[in-house]
Each structure stands twice: as structure tokens, then as C-alpha cells.
Design a protein around this motif. Structure first.
Motif, PDB file in Angstrom:
ATOM      1  N   GLY A   1      21.148  -4.165  -3.540  1.00  0.00           N
ATOM      2  CA  GLY A   1      20.442  -5.238  -2.819  1.00  0.00           C
ATOM      3  C   GLY A   1      19.754  -4.906  -1.688  1.00  0.00           C
ATOM      4  O   GLY A   1      18.867  -5.804  -1.105  1.00  0.00           O
ATOM      5  N   VAL A   2      19.351  -3.522  -1.603  1.00  0.00           N
ATOM      6  CA  VAL A   2      18.453  -3.126  -0.580  1.00  0.00           C
ATOM      7  C   VAL A   2      16.945  -3.297  -0.791  1.00  0.00           C
ATOM      8  O   VAL A   2      16.341  -3.415  -1.980  1.00  0.00           O
ATOM      9  N   THR A   3      16.162  -3.871   0.087  1.00  0.00           N
ATOM     10  CA  THR A   3      14.734  -4.425  -0.153  1.00  0.00           C
ATOM     11  C   THR A   3      13.725  -3.294   0.191  1.00  0.00           C
ATOM     12  O   THR A   3      12.529  -3.700   0.218  1.00  0.00           O
ATOM     13  N   ALA A   4      14.059  -2.301   0.306  1.00  0.00           N
ATOM     14  CA  ALA A   4      13.114  -0.960   0.701  1.00  0.00           C
ATOM     15  C   ALA A   4      12.111  -0.742  -0.512  1.00  0.00           C
ATOM     16  O   ALA A   4      12.424  -1.023  -1.669  1.00  0.00           O
ATOM     17  N   ASN A   5      10.912  -0.673  -0.054  1.00  0.00           N
ATOM     18  CA  ASN A   5       9.901  -0.378  -1.212  1.00  0.00           C
ATOM     19  C   ASN A   5       9.693  -1.718  -1.918  1.00  0.00           C
ATOM     20  O   ASN A   5       9.506  -1.764  -3.361  1.00  0.00           O
ATOM     21  N   ALA A   6       9.900  -2.644  -1.185  1.00  0.00           N
ATOM     22  CA  ALA A   6       9.573  -4.102  -2.129  1.00  0.00           C
ATOM     23  C   ALA A   6      10.351  -4.253  -3.277  1.00  0.00           C
ATOM     24  O   ALA A   6      10.185  -4.838  -4.195  1.00  0.00           O
ATOM     25  N   MET A   7      11.784  -3.581  -3.049  1.00  0.00           N
ATOM     26  CA  MET A   7      12.585  -3.859  -4.202  1.00  0.00           C
ATOM     27  C   MET A   7      13.372  -5.111  -4.048  1.00  0.00           C
ATOM     28  O   MET A   7      13.831  -5.778  -3.024  1.00  0.00           O
ATOM     29  N   ARG A   8      13.769  -5.840  -5.210  1.00  0.00           N
ATOM     30  CA  ARG A   8      14.450  -6.862  -5.415  1.00  0.00           C
ATOM     31  C   ARG A   8      15.333  -6.883  -6.662  1.00  0.00           C
ATOM     32  O   ARG A   8      15.016  -6.468  -7.597  1.00  0.00           O
ATOM     33  N   GLU A   9      16.799  -7.393  -6.531  1.00  0.00           N
ATOM     34  CA  GLU A   9      17.654  -7.338  -7.395  1.00  0.00           C
ATOM     35  C   GLU A   9      18.295  -8.897  -7.419  1.00  0.00           C
ATOM     36  O   GLU A   9      18.699  -9.317  -6.091  1.00  0.00           O
TER      37      GLU A   9
ATOM     38  N   SER B   1       0.951  -1.328   0.014  1.00  0.00           N
ATOM     39  CA  SER B   1      -0.067   0.068  -0.051  1.00  0.00           C
ATOM     40  C   SER B   1       1.068   1.323   0.080  1.00  0.00           C
ATOM     41  O   SER B   1       2.111   1.051   0.421  1.00  0.00           O
ATOM     42  N   ILE B   2       0.206   2.261  -0.536  1.00  0.00           N
ATOM     43  CA  ILE B   2       0.826   3.804  -0.613  1.00  0.00           C
ATOM     44  C   ILE B   2       0.217   4.500   0.055  1.00  0.00           C
ATOM     45  O   ILE B   2      -0.950   4.823   0.013  1.00  0.00           O
ATOM     46  N   HIS B   3       0.820   5.349   0.747  1.00  0.00           N
ATOM     47  CA  HIS B   3       0.226   6.636   1.529  1.00  0.00           C
ATOM     48  C   HIS B   3      -0.247   7.779   0.663  1.00  0.00           C
ATOM     49  O   HIS B   3       0.450   8.251  -0.193  1.00  0.00           O
ATOM     50  N   THR B   4      -1.626   8.220   0.501  1.00  0.00           N
ATOM     51  CA  THR B   4      -2.142   8.944  -0.241  1.00  0.00           C
ATOM     52  C   THR B   4      -2.972  10.016   0.531  1.00  0.00           C
ATOM     53  O   THR B   4      -3.055  10.115   1.666  1.00  0.00           O
TER      54      THR B   4
ATOM     55  N   ASN C   1      -5.720  10.337   0.606  1.00  0.00           N
ATOM     56  CA  ASN C   1      -7.192   9.925   0.797  1.00  0.00           C
ATOM     57  C   ASN C   1      -6.983   8.414   1.713  1.00  0.00           C
ATOM     58  O   ASN C   1      -7.734   7.690   1.671  1.00  0.00           O
ATOM     59  N   GLY C   2      -5.486   8.568   2.487  1.00  0.00           N
ATOM     60  CA  GLY C   2      -5.432   7.314   3.139  1.00  0.00           C
ATOM     61  C   GLY C   2      -4.587   6.414   2.585  1.00  0.00           C
ATOM     62  O   GLY C   2      -4.059   6.611   1.253  1.00  0.00           O
ATOM     63  N   SER C   3      -4.305   5.229   3.091  1.00  0.00           N
ATOM     64  CA  SER C   3      -3.327   4.216   2.481  1.00  0.00           C
ATOM     65  C   SER C   3      -4.269   3.360   1.341  1.00  0.00           C
ATOM     66  O   SER C   3      -5.520   2.979   1.375  1.00  0.00           O
ATOM     67  N   LYS C   4      -3.808   3.469   0.111  1.00  0.00           N
ATOM     68  CA  LYS C   4      -4.181   2.771  -1.012  1.00  0.00           C
ATOM     69  C   LYS C   4      -3.269   1.653  -1.596  1.00  0.00           C
ATOM     70  O   LYS C   4      -2.040   1.852  -1.464  1.00  0.00           O
ATOM     71  N   PRO C   5      -3.909   0.640  -2.229  1.00  0.00           N
ATOM     72  CA  PRO C   5      -2.883  -0.314  -2.867  1.00  0.00           C
ATOM     73  C   PRO C   5      -2.178   0.324  -3.958  1.00  0.00           C
ATOM     74  O   PRO C   5      -2.706   1.207  -4.864  1.00  0.00           O
ATOM     75  N   GLY C   6      -1.089  -0.311  -4.310  1.00  0.00           N
ATOM     76  CA  GLY C   6      -0.138   0.324  -5.362  1.00  0.00           C
ATOM     77  C   GLY C   6      -0.982   0.188  -6.678  1.00  0.00           C
ATOM     78  O   GLY C   6      -1.740  -1.008  -6.871  1.00  0.00           O
ATOM     79  N   VAL C   7      -0.754   0.884  -7.648  1.00  0.00           N
ATOM     80  CA  VAL C   7      -1.327   0.840  -8.961  1.00  0.00           C
ATOM     81  C   VAL C   7      -0.280   0.185  -9.969  1.00  0.00           C
ATOM     82  O   VAL C   7       0.727   0.397  -9.998  1.00  0.00           O
TER      83      VAL C   7
END
Length: 346
Positions: A208-216, A106-109, A111-117
Motif C-alpha cells: 500500500g505504500v505510494t512511493a514513486n506514484a505507486m497505487r494498489e 519527473s525523474i532525475h537524470t 541532464n536534469g529532471s525529465k518527464p517519465g517515459v
């Protein structure tokens, strides 16, 4: 002082006067890298983050740099495009990214927390215009009184998304091979360096940092290639986030990078801030070849962090509930040490 998002700008991205107070309080840092700032409207990540693509933004930032300069400080500005870390509720626009791979959380907007698009895959023309937006924002940063800019290529935002084979599924010149995936990062840095001079430009990376659901999956190939492509550009520095002096890749980056290297020893949230504010980790990184150390959370809660480290004084606890958004509470109201007593001459 590492860049720290605090969500205290106006809704249209203009730095508020309280931000000048906040940064001036921390002017004793050897260098302040101001918080992530969007170079265009579609690149905005969260509500109330600052921007730098119109004259009102320049005027607002000029108040901040003027206050810091008057207090004896020096500032760079971090430029950040969110890529898929954005939302139409915040910007009114569909996020752009290297590929249509949605942010899975989810992402803060407003209008509150919303699923990523699902973001829209950038065209080649949009990729090139985005690099120009970074360059234009860099010119505005110099006009606003900053000494230089840091290009944010870390923590799961747009440039980092291009570097990853998980978020970049392109088959054109900006994807696929390592050389393709580093192309956008190199072109942005080159555009910014052409705009304001390479000695005013830094790049932040987070292998290699996994912040914000990152993958490498291939950081041992991507980052040496990126460092090699930029090593002869005359940049001010390379900023390695969550740096580990025991990691072979960090040592290779240090060996391959000819200019100043800033290392950030912090661990991802919610790992607690060490009682020493990260001093021990910083000293290990300096011993491993880092030229400068950036500290984040410790500066957030301690405007006089430099003096506290000098005196080995205790640190203020961080009030997490006031990190993002709000007013002075948990922002400009952290206490400072009493002045050190100077013995009288006899």
C-alpha cells in the motif's frame, strides 16, 4: 541499517572508495543492508547508483565489504530493478516494465529532471532473463563479500510494479489474477535462492505504500498470497517497509511468515524524523512481533546511532540537501559521540 540510496558511485556503477568509509563508520549496526544496486543496465534508476553485473562492480563492492568486516560489521546488499523508474538519458535504453504505463512524475537524470517515459512491456523471455540477472547479481554479491542479498519488492520499483493491478495490466501468466501478479516476485526470489542458498536471501515489501506514484487496490489479497507462496522457501527474512503495528495486514503477515521479520517504522518523506530516531515506533513494532527493526534516516546522520540510542543521546540533524550525490559533505562528515567515561576503580 535500512538501504539508503546516496548516489555516490561512479557513472558506470562502480562503488567509490568513499562508500567504504561511509559504511565502515556505521558498522555497529546489527546488519547493514547496503543501498539499492542494479542487477543489469536497463534496471538502473538514477545517475551514480551502484551496479553489480560486471567484474569492476565486484571489485568496488569488495572494498566496501572488506572495510565493514574489518570494523566488525555484517552486510547484505539490496538488489533493485527500477522498471518504469528509469530514463534513456541515464541508461541509453528504454525502461522495461510489466505494462506500458508511464511514471507520471519527473525523474532525475544526468541532464536534469525529465518527464517519465512510457516503458516497453516486457516479453516473457525478458521477464525470465531478468530473474536470471537477479540471480547472477546475487552470486556476484557473495563473491564481493556480502553475507546475502535483499530482493527489493517495494517502493514502486519493478517487482512492486508487477504486484500492482494499476501498473500491471497484463493478461498473460504474469498479470491479471493475484497469482499471476505475484508470479514474477516469486520467480525472482526463487532464482536468487537457488543461486546462493535461501538462508542468504531476504525480500522487501511495502504493502500500500505510494512511493514513486505507486497505487494498489487489493493489498489485502496480494500480500498474503505472496507471503504464503514464499513461506516454505527457507528465506532469511521478510522486510516490511513503513510497517504499522496497528494495521491488520501487518499482523496477518507476521502470523503467516515463519522466519525472521524485519520491520521499518519510518514514515514517507517529508514526514520529519522523530527526535528519538524512531525508537518508540521500533519498540511498538517489536511488541507487535517484529524480530528486528531497520532504521534509515537516523543512520544516515548518525554513524554511531546504536550508541546514541543506548545512551539516549541527542541525534545529529539530517542535512537533506546532501542526501543524493556529492562527496564527503553530508555523507561521511557527521560527528560521533565522545567515548563514554568509565569510572576509575578505587
Amino acid at each position: 541499517m535500512a538501504p539508503l540510496t546516496r548516489n555516490r558511485a561512479s557513472a558506470d556503477g562502480v562503488p567509490e572508495p568513499i562508500m567504504a568509509t561511509y559504511y565502515a563508520q556505521r558498522a555497529s549496526a546489527g546488519l547493514i543492508i547496503a543501498e539499492a544496486t542494479t542487477p543489469n543496465a536497463v534496471g538502473q534508476t538514477y545517475p551514480d547508483i551502484p551496479a553489480l553485473y560486471n567484474d569492476a562492480h565486484v571489485t568496488g563492492w569488495r572494498r566496501v565489504t572488506g572495510a565493514v568486516r574489518a570494523a566488525g560489521g555484517t552486510m547484505f546488499l539490496q538488489l533493485q530493478h527500477g522498471g518504469r523508474i528509469g530514463h534513456p538519458d541515464t541508461t541509453g535504453l528504454t525502461p522495461l516494465a510489466p505494462s506500458p504505463v508511464a511514471f507520471p512524475d519527473s525523474i532525475h537524470t544526468p541532464n536534469g529532471s525529465k518527464p517519465g517515459v512510457v516503458p516497453r512491456e516486457m516479453t516473457v523471455a525478458e521477464i525470465r532473463s531478468t530473474a536470471k540477472d537477479f540471480a547472477a547479481a546475487a552470486r556476484r554479491a557473495i563473491d564481493a563479500g556480502f553475507e546475502g542479498v535483499e530482493v527489493h519488492g517495494a517502493n514502486g520499483y519493478l517487482i512492486h510494479q508487477f504486484l500492482s493491478d494499476v501498473t500491471n495490466r497484463r493478461t498473460d501468466a504474469y498479470g491479471g489474477s493475484v497469482s499471476g501478479r505475484i508470479r514474477f516476485a516469486v520467480e525472482v526470489v526463487e532464482a536468487v535462492a537457488d543461486a546462493i542458498g535461501p538462508s542468504r536471501v531476504g525480500l522487501r515489501i511495502a504493502p500500500g505504500v505510494t512511493a514513486n506514484a505507486m497505487r494498489e487496490t487489493d493489498i489485502e489479497h496480494v500480500y498474503p498470497a505472496l507471503v504464503g507462496a514464499l513461506a516454505d522457501k527457507g528465506l532469511a527474512y521478510l522486510h516490511v517497509v513503513f510497517a504499522d503495528p496497528e494495521q491488520p495486514l501487518f499482523r496477518r503477515i507476521r502470523d503467516d511468515w515463519p522466519a525472521a521479520l524485519i520491520a521499518n517504522p519510518s514514515l514517507p518523506w517529508p514526514t520529519p524524523l522523530p527526535a528519538d530516531g524512531g525508537r518508540h515506533a521500533a519498540e511498538r513494532l517489536l511488541s507487535a512481533g517484529a524480530d528486528l527493526i531497520s532504521l534509515g534516516r537516523a543512520f544516515l546522520a548518525n554513524p554511531d546511532l546504536v550508541e546514541r540510542l543506548r545512551r539516549s543521546a541527542p541525534l545529529n540533524p539530517v542535512r537533506v540537501e546532501h542526501w543524493y550525490g556529492g562527496g564527503a559533505l553530508g555523507y561521511t562528515d557527521y560527528p560521533v559521540l565522545a567515548p563514554a567515561r568509565v569510572p576509575l576503580a578505587h
